[in-house]
Enzyme design. Structure first.
Site, PDB file in Angstrom:
ATOM      1  CG  ASN A 197      -4.386  11.617  -4.730  1.00 13.37           C
ATOM      2  OD1 ASN A 197      -3.700  11.805  -5.726  1.00 13.37           O
ATOM      3  ND2 ASN A 197      -4.977  10.468  -4.482  1.00 13.37           N
TER       4      ASN A 197
ATOM      5  CG  ASP B  34      -1.966   1.079   1.172  1.00 15.59           C
ATOM      6  OD1 ASP B  34      -2.954   0.873   0.465  1.00 15.59           O
ATOM      7  OD2 ASP B  34      -1.812   2.121   1.837  1.00 15.59           O
TER       8      ASP B  34
ATOM      9  CD  GLU C 207      -4.624   4.274  -1.349  1.00 17.97           C
ATOM     10  OE1 GLU C 207      -4.812   4.630  -0.174  1.00 17.97           O
ATOM     11  OE2 GLU C 207      -5.498   4.384  -2.234  1.00 17.97           O
TER      12      GLU C 207
END
Length: 312
Positions: free
Chosen positions: A197, A189, A233
């Site tokens: 982001n 991950d 992700e």
């Protein structure tokens, strides 16, 4: 089971088919030098070719390489073509690779079909027959590969998607339990990706996902190993026939290679984009518990204990 008929053949760009064929690799398994020279002369100007002069050499070659088609002589010293085909077809990454047998005996035909051959060429062969049959089967494989890409590739990262993982992971898990072998599963991950982001924007987030996915893929060296985008992700890496020691080495390399990208992430204590991982193997799982759940639990431990690391 996947129904390829639901995918339109018009989605395949036939304009690039010749380019695809020129990059496809034909493995010639033959122990007679004259036949090797003849076959290479027929095929090498149109396709990539490799030669193995025995079944044993072919098996060793295919442990780390996946040809697109195998041209296999039946009568050879050592392991004959029938036994060679049986062994190659037992390898997960070769089970769907077309095998064309070369034989001078009619009675071998039934054996060719039974062990997984898709066609055969009789000796003495002609240039036109060899070329046309190889091209026909490579064309079918190229079309099938394109269809599978449409179904099984994640459109953003261009690695395998969750559908591919679910289907193939189940097969690998069942096969390992049946054969009492081992496999490793790594769940990875991206650390603090939401914050990444928020700071850098979703376009940069998509770019980071692509780079991380390709870096994981490039770290894997064996053709049977694969990585899939599991969701968001998160990525899942499957390593067939791998014990815990081997899985730890691969995970270390993945984390190191992603850190080396030096993608800025000001939200991280490390100031660069990092990943965390959880590792489990079938044999290290207590009482054959859910290997994926164990790997996912180990990932959570890595996250809780500081990130940019892995647990097993």
């Amino acid at each position: 089971m996947l129904n390829l008929s639901t995918v339109e053949f018009s989605d395949i760009n036939n304009d690039t088919l010749d380019d695809d064929l020129s990059r496809m690799n034909v493995l010639i398994i033959e122990d007679q030098l004259l036949n090797i020279h003849l076959l290479e002369a027929i095929l090498s100007t149109h396709f990539m070719t490799q030669v193995a002069m025995s079944g044993e050499e072919a098996i060793a070659y295919c442990q780390n390489t996946t040809p697109d088609l195998i041209l296999l002589d039946i009568q050879m010293g050592g392991i004959d073509g029938i036994e060679t085909c049986k062994h190659l077809k037992s390898l997960p990454h070769l089970k769907d690779i077309p095998v064309i047998f070369i034989t001078s005996f009619f009675e071998h035909e039934d054996f060719c079909w039974e062990v997984g051959g898709v066609d055969f060429i009789r000796k003495p062969f002609t240039n036109k027959t060899v070329f046309n049959r190889v091209k026909a089967h490579l064309t079918l494989k190229a079309q099938r590969d394109r269809l599978l890409e449409l179904v099984f590739l994640d459109s953003l990262t261009e690695i395998y998607n969750r559908r591919y993982f679910d289907i193939h992971y189940e097969k690998i898990d069942l096969n390992a339990k049946r054969n009492k072998s081992d496999y490793a599963l790594i769940v990875i991950d991206i650390d603090l990706f939401k914050q990444f982001n928020d700071i850098y924007g979703h376009l940069e987030g998509d770019r980071a996902l692509k780079i991380v996915a390709q870096t994981i893929k490039d770290t894997l060296k064996r053709p049977q190993d694969f990585v899939a985008r599991y969701g968001g992700e998160e990525f899942a890496v499957v390593l067939p026939y791998t014990d815990l020691k081997g899985a730890i080495l691969v995970t270390e390399n993945i984390i190191k290679n992603i850190a080396a990208l030096n993608i800025e992430n000001s939200a991280s204590l490390f100031k660069h984009l990092s990943v965390s991982g959880g590792v489990a193997t079938l044999k290290s799982s207590e009482d054959h518990a859910d290997t994926f759940q164990i790997a996912d639990d180990k990932l959570y431990m890595s996250k809780q204990s500081g990130r940019n690391k892995f647990s097993y």
